[in-house]
Scaffold this motif. Sequence first.
Motif, PDB file in Angstrom:
ATOM      1  N   ALA A 115       0.846  -1.204   0.000  1.00 46.27           N
ATOM      2  CA  ALA A 115       0.000   0.000   0.000  1.00 46.27           C
ATOM      3  C   ALA A 115       0.877   1.249   0.000  1.00 46.27           C
ATOM      4  O   ALA A 115       0.580   2.234  -0.690  1.00 46.27           O
ATOM      5  CB  ALA A 115      -0.939  -0.007   1.210  1.00 46.27           C
ATOM      6  N   VAL A 164      -6.151  -2.195  -0.079  1.00 41.30           N
ATOM      7  CA  VAL A 164      -6.199  -2.904   1.211  1.00 41.30           C
ATOM      8  C   VAL A 164      -7.522  -3.671   1.344  1.00 41.30           C
ATOM      9  O   VAL A 164      -7.547  -4.848   1.734  1.00 41.30           O
ATOM     10  CB  VAL A 164      -6.015  -1.922   2.382  1.00 41.30           C
ATOM     11  N   VAL A 168      -8.066  -0.558   6.928  1.00 46.13           N
ATOM     12  CA  VAL A 168      -7.163   0.588   7.059  1.00 46.13           C
ATOM     13  C   VAL A 168      -7.492   1.316   8.360  1.00 46.13           C
ATOM     14  O   VAL A 168      -8.647   1.697   8.584  1.00 46.13           O
ATOM     15  CB  VAL A 168      -7.364   1.577   5.886  1.00 46.13           C
ATOM     16  N   VAL A 197      -2.380  -1.124   8.699  1.00 46.32           N
ATOM     17  CA  VAL A 197      -3.361  -2.080   8.173  1.00 46.32           C
ATOM     18  C   VAL A 197      -3.610  -3.167   9.218  1.00 46.32           C
ATOM     19  O   VAL A 197      -2.658  -3.674   9.833  1.00 46.32           O
ATOM     20  CB  VAL A 197      -2.846  -2.688   6.849  1.00 46.32           C
TER      21      VAL A 197
END
Length: 262
Positions: A132, A157, A164, A212
């Motif tokens: 990401a 994601v 997230v 994440v």
Amino acid sequence: MEILRSPRELAEMRKAGLLVWQAHQRVVAMLRPGVTTAELDAEVDRFFAEHHAQPLFKGFPGAVPFPASTCISINEEVVHGIPGKRQLAEGDIVSVDTGCKLNGWCGDAAATYAVGRVAPEVRQLMDVAKNALSLAIALLDRCSRWSQVAAEMEAYVKKHRLSVVEAFVGHGIGREMHEDPQVPNFVGAQMRRGHGDFRLAPGLVIAIEPMVNIGTKRVRTKADHWTQVTADGRPSAHFEHTVALTENGPWVLTAGPNGETW
Ligand code: MG
């Protein structure tokens, strides 16, 4: 309002950024089961002192000032973990975040490292968080506004059925560690209405730092006033680079000597 830096200023920031990369390499060399997070922090602290750089995190204001030069966050800890007597164990993932100021300029970077072998779903979590960040850096060149980059990161994601973290965001960086603008890793209701979005212009320097989670995006603060953990206790990963936009594209200021990134 975000500040745009000159090429000469960016060259100064690169010196701070390289030190941050090198501090991370010191940590990597020590990662093994049994090492304490305080030992990792002491190594970074010593490294910055040797190079006449000030650690940015130590003394950072809060309910209690942050006591260390690194934030070290293990497994379900998301960010802002306080180094201490805890020993790393086989299968842990450990997020190390650190920054320094050199000659008045700041650098800030974080990475999540595996201690030995980790579970496949945890490996995937680390990969998605790292990718990401790489995606965001690559898109800086192709997008005109941050919201476009954030939307792509968020979609990437979510495509992997991960979440997230929204409680914490990246930031502008320069003379101070935290400058305007805020740099979210998602597009919230505010940004959808155009608030907080910003133009990607040469001279902009931002710390991009996706966090994440495997489970819920929600986090809570532990009793130490700093450590953020996932609300469901499932693992979290965090990667960050300080990145400048230049006429020639993105420049990762916290990359290695040959431009290596996480
Ligand atoms: Mg940061």
